[in-house]
Scaffold this motif. Structure first.
Motif, PDB file in Angstrom:
ATOM      1  N   VAL A 140       3.291 -14.542   2.909  1.00 32.96           N
ATOM      2  CA  VAL A 140       3.505 -13.254   2.247  1.00 32.96           C
ATOM      3  C   VAL A 140       4.999 -12.991   2.093  1.00 32.96           C
ATOM      4  CG1 VAL A 140       3.201 -10.755   2.456  1.00 32.96           C
ATOM      5  CG2 VAL A 140       1.307 -12.274   3.021  1.00 32.96           C
ATOM      6  N   LEU A 141       5.752 -13.186   3.172  1.00 35.90           N
ATOM      7  CA  LEU A 141       7.200 -12.989   3.115  1.00 35.90           C
ATOM      8  C   LEU A 141       7.851 -13.946   2.117  1.00 35.90           C
ATOM      9  CD1 LEU A 141       8.138 -12.559   6.889  1.00 35.90           C
ATOM     10  CD2 LEU A 141       7.975 -10.776   5.150  1.00 35.90           C
ATOM     11  N   PHE A 142       7.350 -15.182   2.074  1.00 32.20           N
ATOM     12  CA  PHE A 142       7.869 -16.199   1.159  1.00 32.20           C
ATOM     13  C   PHE A 142       7.744 -15.735  -0.301  1.00 32.20           C
ATOM     14  CE2 PHE A 142       7.201 -19.957  -1.510  1.00 32.20           C
ATOM     15  CZ  PHE A 142       8.337 -20.703  -1.224  1.00 32.20           C
ATOM     16  N   PHE A 143       6.573 -15.209  -0.650  1.00 29.99           N
ATOM     17  CA  PHE A 143       6.360 -14.778  -2.036  1.00 29.99           C
ATOM     18  C   PHE A 143       7.161 -13.522  -2.379  1.00 29.99           C
ATOM     19  CE2 PHE A 143       2.458 -17.428  -1.602  1.00 29.99           C
ATOM     20  CZ  PHE A 143       2.821 -18.364  -2.563  1.00 29.99           C
ATOM     21  N   ILE A 144       7.299 -12.611  -1.424  1.00 35.05           N
ATOM     22  CA  ILE A 144       8.136 -11.431  -1.651  1.00 35.05           C
ATOM     23  C   ILE A 144       9.586 -11.871  -1.858  1.00 35.05           C
ATOM     24  CG2 ILE A 144       9.085  -9.330  -0.604  1.00 35.05           C
ATOM     25  CD1 ILE A 144       6.349  -8.943   0.772  1.00 35.05           C
ATOM     26  N   ALA A 145      10.037 -12.841  -1.062  1.00 33.73           N
ATOM     27  CA  ALA A 145      11.408 -13.363  -1.194  1.00 33.73           C
ATOM     28  C   ALA A 145      11.605 -14.019  -2.553  1.00 33.73           C
ATOM     29  CB  ALA A 145      11.706 -14.349  -0.066  1.00 33.73           C
ATOM     30  N   LEU A 146      10.615 -14.786  -3.002  1.00 33.46           N
ATOM     31  CA  LEU A 146      10.721 -15.415  -4.324  1.00 33.46           C
ATOM     32  C   LEU A 146      10.850 -14.368  -5.428  1.00 33.46           C
ATOM     33  CD1 LEU A 146       8.227 -18.440  -4.342  1.00 33.46           C
ATOM     34  CD2 LEU A 146      10.729 -18.472  -4.253  1.00 33.46           C
ATOM     35  N   GLU A 147      10.073 -13.288  -5.310  1.00 35.19           N
ATOM     36  CA  GLU A 147      10.190 -12.203  -6.293  1.00 35.19           C
ATOM     37  C   GLU A 147      11.609 -11.651  -6.320  1.00 35.19           C
ATOM     38  OE1 GLU A 147       7.234  -9.264  -5.259  1.00 35.19           O
ATOM     39  OE2 GLU A 147       5.796 -10.110  -6.676  1.00 35.19           O
ATOM     40  N   MET A 148      12.185 -11.464  -5.127  1.00 32.66           N
ATOM     41  CA  MET A 148      13.533 -10.895  -5.036  1.00 32.66           C
ATOM     42  C   MET A 148      14.587 -11.847  -5.595  1.00 32.66           C
ATOM     43  SD  MET A 148      13.284  -9.212  -1.236  1.00 32.66           S
ATOM     44  CE  MET A 148      14.950  -8.566  -1.175  1.00 32.66           C
ATOM     45  N   ILE A 149      14.489 -13.119  -5.260  1.00 25.81           N
ATOM     46  CA  ILE A 149      15.512 -14.091  -5.658  1.00 25.81           C
ATOM     47  C   ILE A 149      15.422 -14.429  -7.141  1.00 25.81           C
ATOM     48  CG2 ILE A 149      16.321 -16.464  -5.349  1.00 25.81           C
ATOM     49  CD1 ILE A 149      15.298 -16.215  -2.405  1.00 25.81           C
ATOM     50  N   LEU A 150      14.226 -14.697  -7.610  1.00 31.56           N
ATOM     51  CA  LEU A 150      14.043 -15.165  -8.981  1.00 31.56           C
ATOM     52  C   LEU A 150      13.859 -14.046 -10.005  1.00 31.56           C
ATOM     53  CD1 LEU A 150      11.618 -18.140  -8.220  1.00 31.56           C
ATOM     54  CD2 LEU A 150      14.119 -18.201  -8.482  1.00 31.56           C
ATOM     55  N   ILE A 172      11.139 -12.423 -10.531  1.00 32.70           N
ATOM     56  CA  ILE A 172       9.812 -12.510 -11.132  1.00 32.70           C
ATOM     57  C   ILE A 172       8.868 -11.579 -10.375  1.00 32.70           C
ATOM     58  CG2 ILE A 172      10.074 -14.859 -11.973  1.00 32.70           C
ATOM     59  CD1 ILE A 172       8.541 -15.818  -9.500  1.00 32.70           C
ATOM     60  N   ARG A 173       7.711 -11.366 -10.958  1.00 35.59           N
ATOM     61  CA  ARG A 173       6.734 -10.495 -10.308  1.00 35.59           C
ATOM     62  C   ARG A 173       5.454 -11.276 -10.071  1.00 35.59           C
ATOM     63  NH1 ARG A 173       4.533  -5.064 -12.933  1.00 35.59           N
ATOM     64  NH2 ARG A 173       3.013  -4.589 -11.336  1.00 35.59           N
ATOM     65  N   ILE A 174       5.150 -11.505  -8.792  1.00 40.31           N
ATOM     66  CA  ILE A 174       3.944 -12.240  -8.421  1.00 40.31           C
ATOM     67  C   ILE A 174       2.837 -11.262  -8.077  1.00 40.31           C
ATOM     68  CG2 ILE A 174       2.946 -13.858  -6.749  1.00 40.31           C
ATOM     69  CD1 ILE A 174       5.824 -15.036  -6.489  1.00 40.31           C
ATOM     70  N   TYR A 175       3.178 -10.250  -7.253  1.00 38.78           N
ATOM     71  CA  TYR A 175       2.190  -9.253  -6.838  1.00 38.78           C
ATOM     72  C   TYR A 175       1.968  -8.274  -7.972  1.00 38.78           C
ATOM     73  CZ  TYR A 175       0.107  -5.287  -4.475  1.00 38.78           C
ATOM     74  OH  TYR A 175      -0.715  -4.253  -4.129  1.00 38.78           O
ATOM     75  N   ARG A 176       0.727  -8.154  -8.412  1.00 39.88           N
ATOM     76  CA  ARG A 176       0.394  -7.215  -9.480  1.00 39.88           C
ATOM     77  C   ARG A 176      -0.730  -6.307  -9.008  1.00 39.88           C
ATOM     78  NH1 ARG A 176       3.163  -9.047 -13.761  1.00 39.88           N
ATOM     79  NH2 ARG A 176       3.385 -11.264 -14.033  1.00 39.88           N
TER      80      ARG A 176
END
Length: 191
Positions: free
Chosen positions: A79-89, A91-95
């Motif tokens: 979960v933290l990994f995907f939130i971090a990816l959203e912040m860095i890149l 992009i929006r993964i969680y919808r």
């Protein structure tokens, strides 16, 4: 049951680092833009309630459904990994199109009272007095509330470019925390 200021301070600092409310300011600002008003009181109270409840019954709940703490921590790392990816890149993964508020999900859970926080609480419970942990949780929830309440002012102070820098920097830090949480718990799954 013994009040110990040093324990409160230690636990409070550990929780402050894991919750990382300062680092989540860019996420909070982004969520406020997407969903409008964020109910700071509601988010802080729910996060505090989740943490205190998990402190007392977390391990029993996990055992009841057949999940060990290490598996829970690995899931939290993802979960933290995907939130971090959203912040860095950017992009929006969680919808969550149907939600008109972000106060409970994803702010109270998993942003504030996420799996990293819950796993940390279980670890702290083994080392420190429960009353000192509860006081440290309350102190952190007050800080969370203050940051949530003043997120618009913080956004104005930092500006768009400042927020982007903070978002990317804390995204990398969050990614590192996710990797560390994963690495320190995944080994136990195969033992």
């Amino acid at each position: 049951m013994e009040l110990n200021f040093r324990e409160m301070l230690t636990v409070g600092m550990v929780l402050f680092a894991v919750i990382d409310i300062v680092g989540t300011i860019p996420v909070i600002v982004d969520l406020r833009k997407r969903h409008g008003h964020i109910e700071s009181e509601k988010a802080a109270l729910v996060a505090g309630l989740i943490m205190i409840t998990f402190l007392f019954v977390g391990e029993e709940i996990l055992n009841l459904i057949g999940i060990d703490v290490n598996s829970f921590a690995v899931a939290g790392a993802f979960v933290l990994f995907f939130i971090a990816l959203e912040m860095i890149l950017g992009i929006r993964i969680y919808r969550d199109e149907e939600s008109n508020s972000a106060s409970i999900v994803p702010i109270a859970f998993p942003l504030i009272a996420g799996t990293g926080t819950m796993t940390t609480l279980l670890s702290l419970r083994a080392q420190y007095q429960t009353v000192n942990i509860i006081i440290a949780i309350v102190f952190n929830i007050i800080l969370v509330y203050a940051v949530l309440k003043s997120s618009a002012k913080i956004e104005k102070i930092l500006g768009k470019n400042g927020l982007n820098v903070v978002r990317k920097a804390f995204g990398v830090i969050l990614l590192a925390i996710a990797v560390k949480l994963f690495a320190s718990n995944v080994k136990a799954l195969f033992v």
